[in-house]
Design a protein around this motif. Structure first.
Motif, PDB file in Angstrom:
ATOM      1  N   ASP A 122       0.674  -1.176  -0.014  1.00  0.00           N
ATOM      2  CA  ASP A 122      -0.012   0.172  -0.143  1.00  0.00           C
ATOM      3  C   ASP A 122       0.932   1.266   0.016  1.00  0.00           C
ATOM      4  N   GLU A 136      -7.165  -1.716  -0.334  1.00  0.00           N
ATOM      5  CA  GLU A 136      -7.691  -0.192  -1.143  1.00  0.00           C
ATOM      6  C   GLU A 136      -6.521   0.346  -1.520  1.00  0.00           C
ATOM      7  N   PRO A 137      -6.780   0.923  -3.010  1.00  0.00           N
ATOM      8  CA  PRO A 137      -5.508   1.634  -3.660  1.00  0.00           C
ATOM      9  C   PRO A 137      -4.933   2.809  -2.994  1.00  0.00           C
ATOM     10  N   THR A 151       0.218   1.075  -8.889  1.00  0.00           N
ATOM     11  CA  THR A 151       0.057  -0.405  -8.854  1.00  0.00           C
ATOM     12  C   THR A 151      -0.389  -1.047  -9.993  1.00  0.00           C
ATOM     13  N   CYS A 154     -11.848  -3.859 -11.088  1.00  0.00           N
ATOM     14  CA  CYS A 154     -11.500  -2.826 -10.121  1.00  0.00           C
ATOM     15  C   CYS A 154     -12.638  -1.858  -9.947  1.00  0.00           C
ATOM     16  N   LEU A 174      -3.487   3.681 -10.092  1.00  0.00           N
ATOM     17  CA  LEU A 174      -3.880   2.227 -10.391  1.00  0.00           C
ATOM     18  C   LEU A 174      -3.968   1.843 -11.746  1.00  0.00           C
ATOM     19  N   TRP A 224     -13.205   1.079  -7.255  1.00  0.00           N
ATOM     20  CA  TRP A 224     -11.976   1.593  -7.254  1.00  0.00           C
ATOM     21  C   TRP A 224     -11.747   2.585  -8.598  1.00  0.00           C
ATOM     22  N   THR A 251      -2.455   5.481  -4.710  1.00  0.00           N
ATOM     23  CA  THR A 251      -1.575   5.144  -5.807  1.00  0.00           C
ATOM     24  C   THR A 251      -2.331   5.228  -7.247  1.00  0.00           C
TER      25      THR A 251
END
Length: 238
Positions: free
Chosen positions: A44, A66-67, A49, A83, A72, A88, A70
């Motif tokens: 994290d 949880e992102p 990511t 996702c 994504l 997200w 980041t």
């Protein structure tokens, strides 16, 4: 037209069977992959990511990852959809749904950045090596292992009997597992000969390369790494 399909035995296989039936073919459902989660979750603290599959997205979501802040990145529409279903925001989906496509999309952005790659235990080094070469600090988390299910290989027997009209390989590992199943039965040469009498489709260049190195003659590779395109292209060959 008997068409072998090797997707994992979940909704992906069910959807593949429905599609092939709609194309007037007889699906031979012969799963060559089964998913075994490792229980790991993505780090994290990464700047970027990367999730490379629908399965990876679903496992990360199921583990309540949880992102956060980041960026994504998702390879392919199915991964991106998983996702988004988790709530997200997906910041990047490369135009080319491959490891090299993602490297091309990120190589000017990741120099000096931390990149988390969360995927299966059989991920291509093209992705991690490419990001490293672009100056990123890459960490890889194995979310799940891909194994060959017990009893897989119905389509091998059909190939030996020259009763297989087409085969749809969706990853290098499906090719390797199919040939392993043939070897375990003691019929690798006969199965390979029967397979090469059929129309063989591979979902992308890496899968094609694996197949051809193993002696498989590949007839179809769709423009995009998309199963529906693969199935339609192969079924149109007969």
């Amino acid at each position: 037209m008997n068409v072998a399909v090797f997707r994992p035995d979940d909704e992906r296989l069910a959807d593949a069977v429905s599609l092939l039936e709609s194309l007037g073919s007889t699906p031979i459902a012969d799963p060559m992959l089964a998913v075994e989660p490792t229980g790991a979750v993505p780090r994290d603290d990464a700047d970027f990511t990367v999730l490379t599959s629908k399965t990876g997205g679903e496992l990360a979501a199921g583990a309540e990852w949880e992102p956060g802040e980041t960026t994504l990145c998702a390879i392919g529409d199915a991964t991106a959809a998983a996702c988004r279903d988790a709530g997200w925001t997906v910041d990047l989906v490369p135009e080319e749904y491959t490891s090299s496509g993602l490297v091309a999309a990120l190589e000017d952005r990741v120099d000096g950045g931390r990149v988390e790659v969360a995927r299966s235990d059989h991920g291509s080094v093209v992705l991690t090596d490419g990001l490293n070469d672009a100056g990123a600090f890459v960490h890889e988390t194995v979310l799940y292992e891909l194994v060959r299910p017990n009893g897989a290989g119905e389509s091998v027997e059909l190939a030996v009997g020259r009763d297989l009209d087409a085969a749809l390989f969706t990853s290098s590992l499906t090719v390797e597992h199919w040939l392993d199943a043939a070897s375990e039965r003691g019929v690798r040469d006969a199965a390979l000969a029967g397979l090469n009498d059929a129309v063989v489709g591979c979902i992308g260049a890496p899968t094609r390369e694996t197949a051809e190195k193993s002696g498989v003659s590949v007839d179809v590779v769709p423009e995009d790494a998309d199963f529906e395109q693969l199935a339609r292209a192969v079924c149109g060959e007969r």
